[in-house]
Design a protein around this motif. Structure first.
Motif, short mmCIF file in Angstrom:
data_model
loop_
_atom_site.label_atom_id
_atom_site.label_comp_id
_atom_site.label_asym_id
_atom_site.label_seq_id
_atom_site.Cartn_x
_atom_site.Cartn_y
_atom_site.Cartn_z
N PRO B 14 1.84 44.32 10.53
CA PRO B 14 1.04 43.17 10.16
C PRO B 14 2.02 42.27 9.32
N PHE B 15 3.01 42.92 8.52
CA PHE B 15 4.12 42.22 7.40
C PHE B 15 5.43 41.25 8.12
N THR B 16 5.48 40.41 8.30
CA THR B 16 6.92 40.00 9.12
C THR B 16 7.99 39.89 8.38
N GLY B 17 9.50 39.91 8.73
CA GLY B 17 10.21 39.40 8.05
C GLY B 17 10.44 37.98 7.61
N THR B 55 6.49 35.07 0.74
CA THR B 55 5.51 35.24 1.33
C THR B 55 4.07 34.34 2.24
N THR B 56 4.53 33.82 2.00
CA THR B 56 3.49 32.23 1.83
C THR B 56 3.75 31.25 1.74
N ILE B 57 4.92 31.18 1.90
CA ILE B 57 5.19 29.63 1.47
C ILE B 57 4.53 28.42 2.72
N TYR B 58 3.50 27.41 3.07
CA TYR B 58 3.35 26.92 3.83
C TYR B 58 4.03 26.38 4.68
N PRO B 59 4.78 26.34 5.83
CA PRO B 59 2.81 26.14 7.15
C PRO B 59 3.05 27.81 6.85
N TYR B 60 4.45 29.04 6.93
CA TYR B 60 4.55 29.43 6.89
C TYR B 60 4.15 31.16 6.27
N THR B 61 3.76 31.92 6.77
CA THR B 61 3.19 33.31 6.36
C THR B 61 4.32 34.93 7.00
N SER B 62 3.83 35.61 6.33
CA SER B 62 4.57 36.82 6.65
C SER B 62 3.57 37.45 7.11
#
Ligand SMILES: Cc1ncc(C[n+]2csc(CCOP(=O)(O)OP(=O)(O)O)c2C)c(N)n1
Ligand code: SF4
Ligand SMILES: [Mg+2]
Lengths: 400, 310
Positions: B14-17, B55-62
């Motif tokens: 559960p940790f995406t590229g 890994t957490t730059i809003y609005p994305y998350t890995s």
């Protein structure tokens, strides 16, 4: 506020700390993480006994610092738990960084703050420099005049914090020693009534919702940070509707009515003293005595400092001759204390704005006596007559 | 406990590229291996640092598992609070699932500013795994020294100058400090030994109570190595015994990897730009000093593990 007893209320003799610890027991939070500091320590100790005696279901973490206390309740609240802590002065200062994070994550944490002078020099006694310094951290702030109000505010704070339109943390402030360690008579609701009043927390998102994973506290850069801050500001604005609504429901249970502030003989007053916390009690007595001599003084005791009920303050103060604004904190602006600045700016646009004066008093627990209050009224009653205030900011009860 | 690469490769991690960690960053490889080791859902925490900001730059998350970032120095306390909430809500029947708790912090967030928070959480006995990904400096803020920075390394706050040749003094032995908390499980590992890291993560997730794993992770930028040298550099760290693989189970030390032939520390240092100045003639004595420290630590570890020491 009268102590009218409604059916089902118990009369209790408790100190402010005991009253708040008792309220916490009745709230029965899922998680408490706390660290001791005078004058808050008793809250932690009393709560420890509740835990040790199995009187609460709370998972209680005796953390190694206030920074970790606030960090742990952030983690707990993000995991959907109703979470509380309590602190004073340096403990609050150590939490500072995480206060902002708790608020920006919209976590409904409730924290009793037992007001104490912020070091240095180190001093354990009451002033408001601790919570005043945190006034822009995004927390709602309720101030209490006595143990009854500290108790009532703690219960109401849960509802305010968790309201879907607010979702912000709340500090419930009481004056260190003066309230926290003084025995007072108060009424308390029974556990069932409290639990029905506060209900259970239904979090919008939870870390424990593993089927719907969410990222809490992401990096938020130029393209979204501002929108999130704007939403946070809206939550604080919404609290202006939610706080009175919760107070109304609470009054139905107890008969005790809470507004943003309490006005005492202010209707026809020439001089209104604006004051927070226990000093209001002393001031009310002074006003009664002055009224007997025909002098028109009144009190506006501010309960809600964040959000600042600006429109309501305008309505209450317009047409008065002088507002004498009391600050139990110095903000080192060389131009007056925090309450003064805020009230002055709130009433700036009102049509018949009163003149304002500021008194910085009681720092580090310095006693504030009736004669000090009298002095304030005398100075401002003469100003009301002359229409002129020569020294807007004064220090009260200090050796110059 | 066995680890099967065929099984592991089938697992959804559960940790995406698509995250913004640099190519070759050891942190992401470590996190993927460790999350692959978990059989139950994991609630993760991450301290401020490269791993978090990239890994957490809003609005994305890995993160396809619940994640919380609170601040730099408090991921241990934060996850301890989440774990406390889990115990509370589970006792009330509001949560039924078995959930594991993992905190990830860099060396800065763990050895330095977060040491108190870590110590408190370990002492209180939370059922959580704390992972330090140790890349030997504050990489996110531009390669400043930490107390995990190896002696002599050139960093932006311990530059190799005309007078001072890089970071003075040896590293703090954090793994020993955490072991002194007498928690059930403490280990050192690195993603270059994936089987070791996965196995240790499984053990850490299985024990009742706190566990701590210190994971050596490269930072190609800070170490000044090529992107594709991550695994080989980390292997050299274990082959020189700069980074021994060991574990402490209920106080018992065991060494999990003994290089067939212990290589000189220079072999690990040579390919890394941050140590280049140490190979100049006037700094040769420092290399000797560093070798002595490595030997001392390795022998000490062997004594703790009741290994024979020559
Ligand atoms: C209280 C506080 N001090 C300083 C910083 C600035 N800061 C953010 S990340 C960081 C360094 C992180 O280093 P490390 O934990 O080793 O993680 P890495 O970036 O190397 O992965 C620093 C100094 C901060 N965010 N908060
Ligand atoms: S700077 Fe280093 S630690 Fe940070 S993402 Fe790049 S390689 Fe990883
Ligand atoms: Mg680092």
């Amino acid at each position: 506020m009268s102590l009218a007893q409604q059916s089902g209320e118990n009369r209790m003799a408790l100190t402010g700390n005991e009253a708040v610890a008792y309220a916490m027991k009745q709230v029965n939070p899922d998680v408490v993480a706390a660290y001791p500091i005078t004058p808050q320590t008793e809250i932690v100790q009393i709560f420890s006994s509740y835990v040790a005696d199995g009187e609460v279901d709370t998972v209680f973490e005796r953390v190694e610092s206030e920074h970790s206390a606030m960090s742990a309740v952030v983690g707990a609240a993000a995991a959907g738990a109703r979470s509380m802590t309590a602190t004073s002065a340096n403990g609050l200062a150590l939490m500072w960084e995480i206060l902002y994070i708790a608020a920006s994550n919209r976590l409904p944490i409730v924290m009793p703050v037992v007001n104490r002078a912020l070091s240095g020099p180190i001093n354990i006694h009451c002033d408001h420099s601790d919570s005043m310094g945190a006034r822009d951290s995004g927390w709602i702030q309720l101030y209490s005049e006595n143990a009854q109000e500290a108790y009532d505010n703690t219960i109401q704070a849960i509802r305010i914090a968790e309201h879907a339109d607010v979702e912000l943390p709340v500090m419930v402030c009481q004056d260190g020693f003066i309230i926290s360690h003084a025995l007072d008579n108060l009424y308390g609701l029974d556990d069932e009534t409290i639990r029905a009043f506060i209900g259970t927390r239904i979090p919008r998102y939870s870390l424990l919702d593993v089927e719907n994973p969410a990222t809490f506290g992401p990096l938020d850069l130029q393209d979204w940070y501002f929108e999130h801050k704007r939403q946070q500001a809206e939550g604080m604005k919404n609290a202006l509707d939610v706080i009175p609504a919760v107070a109304k429901e609470f009054a139905e249970l107890t008969g005790r009515e809470y507004g943003f502030f309490e006005e005492y003989r202010a209707d026809d007053a020439d001089v209104v003293m604006v004051v927070l916390g226990s000093t209001a009690g002393t001031a009310k007595d002074v006003v009664d005595a002055m009224r007997a001599d025909g002098h028109k003084g009144g009190i506006l005791k501010l309960r809600v400092f964040r959000p600042l009920p600006a429109a309501q303050l305008v309505r209450a103060l317009q047409g008065k001759k002088v507002a004498a604004i009391m600050d139990r904190a110095e903000s080192f602006a060389a131009s007056g204390g925090p309450v003064y600045k805020e009230i002055r700016s709130a009433i700036f646009d009102c049509e018949q704005a009163p003149m304002t004066s500021n008194y910085i008093y009681g720092l580090g627990g310095r006693d504030i006596r009736p004669e000090h209050i009298r002095e304030v009224f005398n100075q401002n009653l003469s100003a009301a007559e002359t229409g002129h205030i020569d020294t807007p900011v004064r220090y009260l009860g200090v050796r110059e | 406990m066995a680890v099967n690469i065929r099984e592991l490769s089938k697992k959804h991690i559960p940790f995406t590229g698509g995250h913004r960690l640099c190519a070759g960053c050891g942190a992401s490889i470590a996190v993927r291996q460790m999350l692959a080791a978990a059989d139950d859902p994991v609630v993760a925490g991450v301290a401020t640092g490269c791993l978090e900001v990239a890994t957490t730059i809003y609005p994305y998350t890995s993160w396809e598992t619940p994640l919380i970032h609170n601040a730099f120095e408090n991921v241990a306390a934060t996850i301890s609070g989440a774990e406390a909430a889990y115990r509370a809500l589970r006792a009330q029947g509001k949560v039924e699932k078995e959930i594991k708790f993992m905190a990830f912090g860099g060396d800065g967030g763990t050895y330095d500013i977060g040491l108190q928070s870590l110590s408190g959480a370990m002492e209180r006995g939370h059922n959580m795994v704390y992972v330090c990904y140790d890349n030997g400096a504050y990489m996110n803020t531009g390669i400043q020294r930490s107390s995990a920075t190896p002696m002599g390394a050139d960093t932006s706050t311990s530059p190799a100058g005309k007078k001072i040749p890089g970071k003075p003094g040896h590293r703090k032995n954090l793994t020993a400090i955490v072991a002194a908390h007498n928690i059930p499980y403490v280990a050192q590992s690195t993603p270059a030994h994936w089987r070791d890291l996965v196995l240790k993560t499984k053990k850490a997730l299985t024990v009742e109570g706190p566990a701590f794993i210190n994971v050596l992770a490269t930072c190609p930028r800070g170490w000044r190595i090529p992107d594709d040298a991550t695994i080989s550099t980390l292997r050299l760290a274990t082959d020189t015994c700069f980074w021994p693989l060991f574990e402490v189970e209920d106080g018992e030390y065991s060494i999990n990897y003994r290089p067939r032939e212990k290589k000189p520390i220079e072999e690990w240092m040579k390919p890394q730009g941050r140590f280049r100045h140490l190979f100049r003639e006037e700094n040769k004595h420092l290399l000797e000093e560093i070798q002595e420290e490595v030997d001392r630590n390795w022998n000490h570890l062997r004594r703790l593990a009741r290994d024979e020491v020559e």
